[in-house]
Design a protein around this motif. Structure first.
Motif, PDB file in Angstrom:
ATOM      1  N   HIS A  13       0.871  -1.182   0.000  1.00 19.57           N
ATOM      2  CA  HIS A  13       0.000   0.000   0.000  1.00 19.57           C
ATOM      3  C   HIS A  13       0.901   1.224   0.000  1.00 19.57           C
ATOM      4  CE1 HIS A  13      -3.722   2.102   1.687  1.00 19.57           C
ATOM      5  NE2 HIS A  13      -2.769   2.966   2.021  1.00 19.57           N
ATOM      6  N   ARG A  14       0.890   1.996  -1.108  1.00 22.18           N
ATOM      7  CA  ARG A  14       1.837   3.095  -1.279  1.00 22.18           C
ATOM      8  C   ARG A  14       1.106   4.402  -1.625  1.00 22.18           C
ATOM      9  NH1 ARG A  14       7.217   1.894  -2.770  1.00 22.18           N
ATOM     10  NH2 ARG A  14       7.379   4.148  -3.085  1.00 22.18           N
ATOM     11  N   VAL A  62      -1.003   3.755  -4.886  1.00 25.89           N
ATOM     12  CA  VAL A  62      -0.560   2.610  -5.684  1.00 25.89           C
ATOM     13  C   VAL A  62      -0.755   1.353  -4.848  1.00 25.89           C
ATOM     14  CG1 VAL A  62       1.363   1.497  -6.861  1.00 25.89           C
ATOM     15  CG2 VAL A  62       1.118   3.985  -6.960  1.00 25.89           C
ATOM     16  N   ARG A 110       0.213  -2.361  -4.995  1.00 18.45           N
ATOM     17  CA  ARG A 110       1.151  -3.254  -5.679  1.00 18.45           C
ATOM     18  C   ARG A 110       0.997  -4.674  -5.160  1.00 18.45           C
ATOM     19  NH1 ARG A 110       7.531  -3.025  -4.008  1.00 18.45           N
ATOM     20  NH2 ARG A 110       8.204  -4.969  -5.015  1.00 18.45           N
ATOM     21  N   GLY A 144       4.300  -2.206 -10.060  1.00 17.80           N
ATOM     22  CA  GLY A 144       3.954  -1.418  -8.876  1.00 17.80           C
ATOM     23  C   GLY A 144       5.182  -0.870  -8.184  1.00 17.80           C
ATOM     24  N   SER A 173       5.268   3.169  -7.924  1.00 20.54           N
ATOM     25  CA  SER A 173       5.152   3.761  -6.594  1.00 20.54           C
ATOM     26  C   SER A 173       6.296   4.725  -6.310  1.00 20.54           C
ATOM     27  CB  SER A 173       5.067   2.671  -5.517  1.00 20.54           C
ATOM     28  OG  SER A 173       6.151   1.773  -5.604  1.00 20.54           O
ATOM     29  N   THR A 182       5.452   7.898  -8.550  1.00 20.83           N
ATOM     30  CA  THR A 182       4.430   8.770  -7.973  1.00 20.83           C
ATOM     31  C   THR A 182       4.981   9.545  -6.789  1.00 20.83           C
ATOM     32  OG1 THR A 182       3.592   6.886  -6.676  1.00 20.83           O
ATOM     33  CG2 THR A 182       2.459   7.379  -8.732  1.00 20.83           C
ATOM     34  N   SER A 192       5.152   3.215   3.210  1.00 28.68           N
ATOM     35  CA  SER A 192       4.561   2.003   2.649  1.00 28.68           C
ATOM     36  C   SER A 192       4.074   1.088   3.760  1.00 28.68           C
ATOM     37  CB  SER A 192       5.558   1.254   1.763  1.00 28.68           C
ATOM     38  OG  SER A 192       6.476   0.518   2.540  1.00 28.68           O
TER      39      SER A 192
END
Length: 352
Positions: free
Chosen positions: A102-103, A127, A129, A242, A246, A249, A261
């Protein structure tokens, strides 16, 4: 009820930002009445240099009893990256089915984006991933080593279960946010795995009719992160795609030093692991100038996962106030504070 947190400072600035996170966590816990207990482990490249392993053989079993894992950073000159990662980070992700990376990436007041015309709050991208399979499999090998015809083979492994569960997480996240999702693919060039990815994502999308979604080739999507980031909400991507997106972004928001993250086991059956993604930064380690925001934002994600939404929001507000003022943000994002000053401000600002 006491919640136990395993702390692995790791290498380089990981030690410094993890110390900052502990200080701030103490302030948050005091304000919100949280009962948190910590146990620190010296698993790192320094340990590898002494013992030949990043963590002991029973390391994963040791971590099973914890509610969460807070990791600083892993990596140091003299230890190959694949040794440090496959000796610590990746085994933990896989043993605990942390299949979601989870980013989040956001633009903040005080931290200018390198992109023209982008201001605070304009970029707000998550993002999602896939974190345990895909392109990062262990299947493959090298042949005829040292000979002119030497070859290397690396197999990508995609499963219906693996794609389905991360897609469900991403669609649910999109439903709770702006209701928009784009799935990264490369089905025009990767003939087997990417069409399969697209097929499974499409089947899961049918369960989330509230979400507007599309599939987009990774190269075009990477360009849009730069050219039109404000149009993006949730990005769903395979392990390799991802990983790249990540970081991209995060860079688009102004600094990878801010990037947080969460390696999530969404069910809570196993502990999740939280880490900044800026790396161990040997070039600035020990100088007291590391940006602790990536670690602090990772703590925000950890508090959310542990069920402390109010405490998480309180801490995030303190981080935002720190970034807004040059006197309380580090030099890598245009400030003039050191790690200790940022940490002290955020700890004092919790609840402010």
């Amino acid at each position: 009820m006491t919640q136990r947190i395993a702390v692995i400072p790791g290498d380089g600035i990981g030690v410094e930002v993890t110390g900052a996170a502990r200080t701030v966590l103490d302030a948050v816990a005091a304000r919100h009445g949280l009962d948190l207990a910590y146990q620190e482990f010296d698993w790192s490249c320094a340990r590898f240099a002494q013992t030949g392993t990043m963590m002991p053989e029973d390391g994963v079993d040791t971590l099973r009893e914890f509610d969460a894992i807070l990791l600083g950073a892993v990596g140091w000159p003299g230890v190959a990256d694949h040794v440090s990662l496959w000796g610590l980070l990746i085994p933990i992700r896989r043993a605990f089915h942390q299949f979601v990376n989870h980013r989040p990436a956001r633009t903040f007041a005080g931290v200018p984006s390198p992109l023209a015309g982008v201001g605070p709050g304009d970029i707000d991208i998550l993002v999602v991933r896939e974190n345990t399979e895909g392109e990062y499999s262990q299947i493959g090998g090298r042949f005829n080593q040292g000979l002119p015809e030497e070859a290397a083979v690396q197999e990508a492994v995609f499963t219906r279960q693996g794609i389905s569960r991360v897609a469900d997480y991403a669609f649910a996240a999109a439903r709770a946010r702006g209701g928009r999702l784009v799935s990264a693919t490369k089905s025009n060039g990767i003939v087997h795995t990417m069409p399969f990815w697209d097929e499974v994502v499409r089947s899961r999308a049918a369960e989330f009719p509230e979400v507007s979604w599309r599939s987009e080739h990774i190269d075009a999507l990477a360009a849009k992160v730069v050219l039109a980031p404000t149009a993006l909400d949730v990005i769903l991507a395979s392990n390799l795609f991802g990983d790249v997106l990540s970081d991209l972004t995060a860079a688009a928001t102004g600094s990878i030093g801010l990037a947080a993250s969460a390696n999530l086991n969404p069910s809570g059956e196993h502990p999740s692991m939280f880490e900044p993604v800026h790396g161990s930064a040997p070039d600035i380690a020990g100088r007291g100038i590391a940006n602790p925001v990536g670690a602090l934002w990772s703590v925000v994600l950890m508090l959310e996962q542990l069920g402390h939404a109010e405490a998480a929001a309180d801490l995030m507000g303190a981080v935002e106030r720190s970034l807004a003022d040059a006197a309380t943000r580090t030099g890598d994002v245009g400030g003039n504070a050191d790690t200790a000053a940022v940490t002290q401000f955020v700890a004092a600002s919790v609840g402010g």
